[in-house]
Design an enzyme around this catalytic site. Structure first.
Site, PDB file in Angstrom:
ATOM      1  N   ARG A  33      13.382  10.426 -24.845  1.00  0.00           N
ATOM      2  CA  ARG A  33      14.671   9.825 -25.535  1.00  0.00           C
ATOM      3  C   ARG A  33      14.858  10.076 -27.018  1.00  0.00           C
ATOM      4  O   ARG A  33      15.585   9.200 -27.609  1.00  0.00           O
ATOM      5  CB  ARG A  33      14.772   8.463 -24.940  1.00  0.00           C
ATOM      6  CG  ARG A  33      14.890   8.183 -23.289  1.00  0.00           C
ATOM      7  CD  ARG A  33      14.889   6.687 -23.101  1.00  0.00           C
ATOM      8  NE  ARG A  33      13.854   5.808 -23.442  1.00  0.00           N
ATOM      9  CZ  ARG A  33      13.965   4.533 -23.642  1.00  0.00           C
ATOM     10  NH1 ARG A  33      15.026   3.734 -23.347  1.00  0.00           N
ATOM     11  NH2 ARG A  33      12.806   3.943 -23.968  1.00  0.00           N
TER      12      ARG A  33
ATOM     13  N   HIS B 112      31.542  -2.138 -23.794  1.00  0.00           N
ATOM     14  CA  HIS B 112      30.828  -1.035 -24.131  1.00  0.00           C
ATOM     15  C   HIS B 112      31.244  -0.553 -25.482  1.00  0.00           C
ATOM     16  O   HIS B 112      30.955   0.440 -25.860  1.00  0.00           O
ATOM     17  CB  HIS B 112      31.207  -0.159 -23.108  1.00  0.00           C
ATOM     18  CG  HIS B 112      30.463  -0.480 -21.882  1.00  0.00           C
ATOM     19  ND1 HIS B 112      31.116  -1.459 -20.870  1.00  0.00           N
ATOM     20  CD2 HIS B 112      29.311  -0.084 -21.377  1.00  0.00           C
ATOM     21  CE1 HIS B 112      30.189  -1.511 -19.935  1.00  0.00           C
ATOM     22  NE2 HIS B 112      29.082  -0.716 -20.107  1.00  0.00           N
TER      23      HIS B 112
ATOM     24  N   GLU C  89      30.204   4.216  -6.225  1.00  0.00           N
ATOM     25  CA  GLU C  89      29.159   5.599  -6.591  1.00  0.00           C
ATOM     26  C   GLU C  89      29.208   6.593  -5.524  1.00  0.00           C
ATOM     27  O   GLU C  89      29.192   7.735  -6.093  1.00  0.00           O
ATOM     28  CB  GLU C  89      28.244   4.918  -7.365  1.00  0.00           C
ATOM     29  CG  GLU C  89      27.518   6.150  -8.126  1.00  0.00           C
ATOM     30  CD  GLU C  89      26.359   5.412  -9.039  1.00  0.00           C
ATOM     31  OE1 GLU C  89      25.257   5.839  -8.652  1.00  0.00           O
ATOM     32  OE2 GLU C  89      26.843   4.720  -9.915  1.00  0.00           O
TER      33      GLU C  89
END
Length: 752
Positions: A15, A688, A598
């Site tokens: 990451r 967010h 989803e």
């Protein structure tokens, strides 16, 4: 026979991109530092692909946040307010992704939605009447040149024009108005890449696997009729994924392109379509290695499929970008008898190369090893789980009494004010919280020390919630790492990777658990801390759970049983948790179904017959046995829900909260049109983004909501949980939310 992939994970094996980007946002490194780290990461990945033996390597599949945003930025599809910010190119880009609040302006982030049927999120481009489409960025050219300078010829990738237009939002305009300028801009990309020495370009067109009919079909025809008149000498690959292209297959194979990429995993009709005929002058990029799940490819089945294709020119590829799976199994600590069943992104490269070798008659050993892997069952079944599933009947999925009767009972039971305020569940996961959880996991601190820490955090945040006047409180979820992984760790039938991170959006990663066998619950999961929190306050505290559909959709599912069967198993396990919470005095229980949409089939004709007919009942099964005095909440975020409102109502929750602020409250019209009966909490601000909304801004949002939904059915809450936000911004935003609700409540009472 050659090999290729559609795209590769960009966050890095460890990451690296996430950590460097977040350091940049915190002003701990410079823009040059970030760009250098990104360049090094791209070079590392290209070399990895080359030495793995992949013949055709993509470029420009890298992104600092999202490739759809990258494409919009490339073509100057940027609101004027962002262009006018006195910031660097990169910071204007991040302003679109995250919002910006400072002395140089106040910008809301672009809307964010689910990328087709995945847990990845894309930023929604915004077209205005005066949007001036032109080349305004150099990323795609710079990255091609980087690879070329390293001795690697790549195939640049870009979101195709049809998908870009289909996924965008249009203000005072229509997609057709921008076709000519957009086509010219894409042709400009062709010309610049050709001048640099590129041979191919990949146009990603996943929108073609949806219902392409009527105006959508006309748009597709118009775009490609004009676009392909000038390819500047480039070979064009139209790449599709996530389904089949039944509506446009004949048109697609007639286009003057050199390659067509089709998904043989999720495309139910792809094999049938190709067998009906495929041109000899085109290359079929066959997506036969599953890019969305982590199980080993069954070589025998795949080779039989490939041999059955009446195709002259074939490239073996992945079904979609490998963005959707973790980087490598090499960093995991599973026993070998388990590990051998998994293929993450790096291992899928080996699968492609081995399939190529087997088809060329060069690797019988790989074929034999793979065959042996599939000779015996992997899963040990749980008879008790199968007995519970078999005992279900129609009434198992129905809650009594009716929604309307429950609403009256709960109104008297709770005596909440008009426009009750709450949050979605989680509070900031600070470094201290994460560090303490890690210390406990590594046995560096005792259970007693850990419990004292968690209890202290709960006490602190409960007091803050009481002090600011929230009506329904939450305990904050400090003991939880992830809303799905946490439950998986406490259920039988799950496995967990150590480093199996997958990008969800921007720098946000998730580590999906793996469903290894039958799922069951053998002990309470959340009762301890929910009961503790409720004992510390006279106000109502919500119990917080993740719903069965979301747990399934945010896990890597089994492939040996249906998703319906797996979800019902999970639903029974969560039902046990719901009833235990109720027995322990928790009167409001939120069962999040953030990922309900989803796995919704991309074709509307399949919505109910292949998904909603079992997904919605699975949710009802979870709460069907609770008392009428227990109020069931659910939450959904960052998807388009307006077209499945009847199905959502059929979930029979008492209250539902939606993400709404980034989508400009568009869901309210659908709720009004469908005469929605449930109480609703449309998110009044975007969590967010680090941006803090003012009291007046939230008041304006609340007024917009109660213009379309009766105030007696409205809850006031943020868009989503606050775990990713900092403490300061989270508290300031919720304090403004609470104050705004109080002021609007007073105004409404005066009017009444």
């Amino acid at each position: 026979m050659t090999t290729s992939i559609i795209g590769f994970p960009r966050i890095g094996e460890n990451r690296e991109l996430k950590f460097n980007t977040e350091k940049y946002w915190r002003n701990e490194i410079t823009e040059d530092d970030l760009q250098t780290a990104a360049k090094d990461l791209r070079a590392k990945h290209w070399q990895l692909l080359k030495y793995a033996g992949i013949d055709e390597i993509p470029s420009n599949d890298f992104s600092f946040f999202d490739t759809t945003l990258d494409t919009a930025y490339l073509f100057n599809i940027v609101p004027d307010a962002v262009k006018q910010l006195n910031l660097s190119q990169l910071d204007r880009y991040f302003a679109l992704a995250r919002g910006y609040q400072g002395d140089k302006g106040d910008i809301k982030a672009l809307p964010m939605k689910k990328w087709f049927n995945t847990n990845y999120h894309y930023l929604v481009p915004q077209f205005y009447e005066d949007t001036d489409i032109k080349l305004s960025d150099t990323k795609i050219f710079d990255e091609y040149q980087e690879a070329k300078d390293a001795g690697i010829q790549t195939r640049p990738v870009i979101v195709g024009p049809f998908t870009l237009l289909s996924l965008s939002e249009f203000h005072d305009s229509k997609p057709e108005a921008f076709v000519d300028k957009l086509v010219a801009a894409y042709q400009g990309v062709f010309e610049k890449l050709a001048a640099q020495g590129a041979e191919w370009i990949q146009l990603d067109e996943p929108e073609l696997v949806k219902d392409v009919i009527g105006e959508s079909y006309d748009l597709f025809k118009k775009v490609y009729q004009d676009l392909l008149k000038n390819k500047a000498g480039l070979k064009v690959l139209i790449q599709t994924y996530f389904g089949d292209v039944r509506d446009v297959y004949e048109d697609l194979i007639d286009l003057p392109v050199e390659g067509i990429g089709l998904d043989f995993h999720e495309g139910r009709k792809t094999l049938e379509l190709v067998k009906s005929g495929f041109p000899d002058d085109k290359i079929l990029y066959a997506g036969v290695v599953n890019g969305k799940n982590i199980w080993r490819n069954h070589y025998e089945d795949t080779i039989n499929l490939l041999k059955s294709l009446p195709v002259k020119n074939l490239v073996i590829s992945t079904s979609c970008s490998l963005l959707h799976v973790p980087f490598t199994i090499e960093n995991e600590e599973f026993p070998e008898e388990i590990k051998q069943h998994f293929a993450f992104a790096k291992e899928k490269l080996s699968e492609l190369v081995e399939l190529q070798a087997i088809l060329d008659g060069k690797d019988k050993d790989a074929e034999a090893r793979n065959k042996k892997l599939f000779e015996k069952p992997r899963v040990t079944e749980n008879p008790k789980v199968h007995e519970r599933v078999a005992a279900l009947n129609d009434d198992s999925f129905v809650r009594h009494p009716s929604l309307e009767q429950r609403a009256e009972i709960q109104k008297k039971e709770f005596n909440l004010p008009l426009l009750p305020t709450t949050t979605i569940g989680s509070f900031p996961q600070t470094k201290e919280v994460k560090r303490t959880r890690a210390q406990f996991r590594k046995h560096e601190i005792s259970q007693e020390e850990y419990d004292k820490f968690i209890a202290g955090h709960i006490d602190e945040w409960l007091k803050w919630q009481e002090d600011i006047g929230l009506d329904v409180l939450v305990h904050g979820e400090f003991e939880r790492n992830d809303m799905v992984e946490y439950f998986g760790q406490n259920l039988e039938g799950y496995l967990f990777s150590k480093n199996g991170w997958v990008q969800s959006y921007g720098t946000r990663g998730v580590k999906p658990p793996i469903i290894w066998g039958d799922v069951a619950r053998d002990k309470p999961i959340t009762v301890k801390w929910s009961k503790y929190a409720q004992s510390k306050t006279d106000k109502l505290v919500k119990g917080m759970l993740t719903g069965p559909v979301t747990i399934l959709n945010w896990s890597f599912p089994r492939e040996d049983i249906s998703q319906r069967e797996s979800t019902i198993q999970i639903a029974l396990a969560i039902q046990d948790e719901v009833l235990d919470l109720e027995k322990n005095g928790i009167k409001i229980i939120q069962i999040d179904e953030a990922a309900l949409r989803e796995k919704l089939p991309l074709r509307k004709t399949d919505w109910y017959s292949e998904y909603l007919d079992w997904a919605v009942p699975a949710f009802r099964l979870v709460h069907s046995k609770v008392k009428p005095t227990t109020q069931i909440h659910t939450h959904m975020c960052y998807s388009e829900f307006t077209d499945i409102i009847p199905a959502i109502q059929n979930m029979d929750a008492d209250v539902i909260s939606f993400e709404a602020s980034r989508s400009n409250l568009e869901i309210l019209d659908a709720l009004q049109q469908e005469h929605f009966k449930l109480q609703v909490g449309p998110g009044v601000y975007d969590i967010h983004s680090p941006r803090i909304p003012s009291v007046d801004e939230i008041k304006n949002t609340i007024h917009k909501i109660i213009e379309k939904v009766p105030e007696g059915k409205v809850w006031i809450n943020p868009d989503c949980g606050l775990k990713t936000r900092g403490v300061k911004e989270a508290k300031a935003s919720v304090e403004n939310l609470t104050q705004a609700a109080k002021e609007v409540r007073a105004e409404v009472k005066e009017e009444l």
